[in-house]
Design a protein around this motif. Structure first.
Motif, short mmCIF file in Angstrom:
data_model
loop_
_atom_site.label_atom_id
_atom_site.label_comp_id
_atom_site.label_asym_id
_atom_site.label_seq_id
_atom_site.Cartn_x
_atom_site.Cartn_y
_atom_site.Cartn_z
N HIS A 111 -2.70 -0.27 -2.90
CA HIS A 111 -3.32 -0.90 -3.61
C HIS A 111 -3.34 -0.35 -4.40
O HIS A 111 -2.77 0.81 -5.20
N TYR A 135 -8.52 -0.72 -4.77
CA TYR A 135 -8.79 -1.94 -4.90
C TYR A 135 -7.72 -2.62 -5.60
O TYR A 135 -6.67 -2.12 -5.99
N GLU A 136 -8.24 -3.69 -5.69
CA GLU A 136 -7.48 -4.93 -5.99
C GLU A 136 -7.33 -6.05 -6.66
O GLU A 136 -8.87 -6.20 -6.49
N THR A 137 -6.74 -6.74 -7.39
CA THR A 137 -6.76 -7.55 -8.35
C THR A 137 -6.35 -8.71 -8.54
O THR A 137 -5.22 -9.01 -7.97
N LEU A 150 -16.52 -10.49 -9.12
CA LEU A 150 -16.66 -9.76 -8.25
C LEU A 150 -16.28 -9.69 -5.93
O LEU A 150 -17.59 -10.07 -6.34
N SER A 159 -10.18 -4.14 0.69
CA SER A 159 -9.85 -4.58 -0.60
C SER A 159 -9.06 -5.66 -1.04
O SER A 159 -8.77 -6.11 -1.67
N ILE A 191 -12.07 -8.85 -8.47
CA ILE A 191 -11.53 -7.91 -8.40
C ILE A 191 -12.06 -7.39 -6.82
O ILE A 191 -13.53 -7.96 -6.15
N CYS A 192 -11.67 -6.69 -5.71
CA CYS A 192 -12.23 -6.37 -4.53
C CYS A 192 -12.30 -5.19 -4.10
O CYS A 192 -11.03 -4.19 -4.33
N THR A 193 -13.47 -4.23 -3.62
CA THR A 193 -13.15 -2.67 -3.39
C THR A 193 -12.87 -2.63 -2.35
O THR A 193 -13.47 -3.83 -1.29
N ASN A 194 -12.64 -1.53 -1.74
CA ASN A 194 -12.91 -0.97 -0.13
C ASN A 194 -14.31 0.30 -0.50
O ASN A 194 -14.02 0.89 -1.95
N SER A 202 -10.58 3.95 -0.48
CA SER A 202 -11.97 4.82 -0.88
C SER A 202 -12.64 5.57 0.03
O SER A 202 -12.09 6.08 1.65
N GLN A 232 -19.36 0.54 -7.43
CA GLN A 232 -18.75 -0.46 -8.32
C GLN A 232 -18.21 -0.40 -9.11
O GLN A 232 -17.14 -1.11 -10.10
#
Length: 536
Positions: A111, A135-137, A150, A159, A191-194, A202, A232
């Protein structure tokens, strides 16, 4: 301490007087005695029945005493407990593996990572000196940088919402992201985050505190949903994204999505909140409390300092089983499992026996080493603390103002002021225990607030005023017992009361979805279709 021989003889004589049927017989080696033979046959039959050896604890309990009289056989043989044997076996295995390093490693693959060198002041006064956001996109950020979405996760998700070239493993929202999908990567940059507090890249309790290079463990500060959102937006700042096209989330992510609109109304164009709420309610708080309790009572939890030791996998397994009960629905389980037992040819057992029990057992066993236990504690507590009502927001804002000196002291390199209260983290119970009251008596005493069920609470209306001009999709599921559909109705009615003219409220009845809270993960047609239509 041994029993004196004189007392021992007295006990034996007393036993014989109370039980005349206990007649003295010549001593035989235990392995040759009729009782031992019967016990051996019973034990063999029991092992054959459950296909599992009796627990060592049961064997140890059968202490070999040199009897002067015959000990009567029990009426029924002891049950075997293969489910407990499995937990003990896993502990033994993890004990051996712990010498090789931390167990487990908690990762979902490659990631991206954003590292903030600037400290983050948290709502309840804690400070993260620096932090990472995994994060990943998917898709492409356009030249104007105004097509970003987001995507917020549920409690335990990483993510990895969709497969990537670096990590081809299917993501938790795989079917919802891609060309022509609800989150259309031909149009949007997703965009997705942990979340911070998590364990998939994270900064969280399993991370190392830069001040001493030791794991935070339960020295990690208490978090809120808003803390996660502020972290974020540090990432968005780094990416040069001033305004989101949309904020989208389900479950805990649905809470975060609303928090985005309250904290940064000028930086988001649309809000999607699926199976979420504007404030946590007693039932969901109670269910998360029980999960934390069974985890913290696992001896291997060790007050959170279990890293490089045996993890509290037993407590995690039970916590996940409790959670799974709330994620799915009664109607679905009635169709899938009914009252069927795993093997009707066998006698009932106290270990998993019904199909629904084996399902829960499998769900807990599969997950108990895939997520950091401390992350479960911190992130679930953040969900409990969630409240977008104005009174709570005012309190938090005052608290942040009071703690601003801590952040400045850190930036100046000075000692951070500590809390002066010695019992800041201690629970003080009332002198008198809580007592149930009759409804009529409580109403007569004026102790119960009455409110029209169709009228949103004024405090919540004031708290969501920032979303007056933000188009919002609110989606709920009738079969959801963790975030019941009335909580999404509450969000929608509150937003409309603020003057928001662009509120879309959809409620999926049981004729459309029987999957309960997990519907947002499974129903591409109804959930995905609604999201795609709303995003335009």
């Amino acid at each position: 301490m041994s029993v004196p021989r004189r007392l021992e003889a007295s006990f034996r004589q007393s036993a014989i007087l109370r039980c005349p049927s206990l007649t003295r017989r010549p001593r035989l080696p235990i392995s040759q005695s009729p009782a031992a033979s019967t016990r051996q046959q019973s034990s063999q039959a029991l092992r054959k029945l459950h296909q599992h050896a009796p627990r060592k604890a049961q064997q140890a309990a059968a202490v070999e005493i040199e009897p002067d009289f015959l000990i009567p056989e029990p009426t029924n043989p002891a049950l075997s407990f293969p489910c407990l044997d499995a937990v003990e076996s896993r502990s033994a295995l993890l004990s051996r593996r712990s010498f090789a390093g931390p167990e487990p490693s908690y990762t979902t693959g490659n990631h991206l990572n954003f590292h903030s060198h600037q400290p983050l002041l948290l709502d309840w006064g804690g400070i993260l000196p620096e932090f990472d956001i995994a994060y990943e996109t998917w898709g492409t950020l356009n030249q104007e940088k105004n097509n970003a979405i987001l995507l917020h996760t549920g409690l335990s998700a990483s993510s990895h919402a969709h497969s990537t070239e670096a990590n081809p493993k299917p993501g938790w929202w795989e079917k919802f992201i891609g060309p022509g999908k609800p989150l259309d990567t031909n149009r949007y940059f997703v965009i997705c985050t942990n979340v911070i507090g998590g364990c998939y890249g994270s900064t969280g309790p399993s991370s190392f505190d830069p001040s001493n290079n030791e794991r935070y463990a339960t020295r990690f500060p208490i978090l809120t949903m808003e803390d996660m959102v502020r972290a974020q937006f540090r990432l968005l700042d780094n990416l040069g994204i001033d305004k989101l096209y949309a904020s989208v989330g389900s479950s805990m992510g649905g809470m975060q999505s609303l928090a985005v609109g309250v904290l940064f109304p000028e930086r988001v164009g649309r809000i999607v909140s699926i199976s979420g709420c504007a404030r946590s309610h007693p039932y969901s708080i109670a269910m998360r409390h029980t999960q934390r309790q069974v985890l913290m009572m696992d001896p291997n939890w060790a007050r959170g300092f279990y890293y490089d030791r045996i993890p509290p996998h037993g407590g995690m397994k039970l916590a996940r089983e409790i959670a799974t009960v709330t994620y799915r629905s009664g109607p679905e389980w009635e169709q899938r499992f009914g009252r069927r037992r795993a093997d009707p040819s066998r006698p009932p057992a106290l270990c998993p026996d019904f199909l629904i029990e084996t399902y829960l057992d499998h769900a807990g066993e599969k997950w108990c080493l895939e997520y950091d236990p401390n992350s479960l504690l911190y992130v679930s507590k953040a969900m409990d603390l969630f409240d977008l009502g104005q009174e709570h927001r005012n309190r938090i804002n005052r608290l942040r103002q009071e703690n601003s000196g801590k952040l400045q002291a850190f930036l100046d390199g000075r000692a951070i002021p500590s809390d002066t209260s010695d019992d800041i983290c201690n629970l003080t119970l009332p002198d008198r225990p809580y007592e149930e009251k009759e409804q009529e008596a409580a109403i007569d005493a004026g102790e119960v607030e009455t409110n029209d069920s169709h009228e949103p609470p004024p405090d919540l209306v004031a708290g969501l005023k920032a979303l007056t001009n933000t188009p919002t999709l609110v989606l709920g599921v009738a079969s959801d017992i963790l975030f019941p559909a009335w909580q999404q109705r509450e969000i929608a009615s509150t937003l409309k009361r603020t003057g928001n003219k662009n509120v879309t409220h959809i409620e999926l009845g049981e004729e459309k979805s029987l999957f309960g809270h997990d519907t947002f993960l499974l129903d591409l047609e109804n959930v995905g279709g609604a999201v795609k239509t709303f995003l335009g």
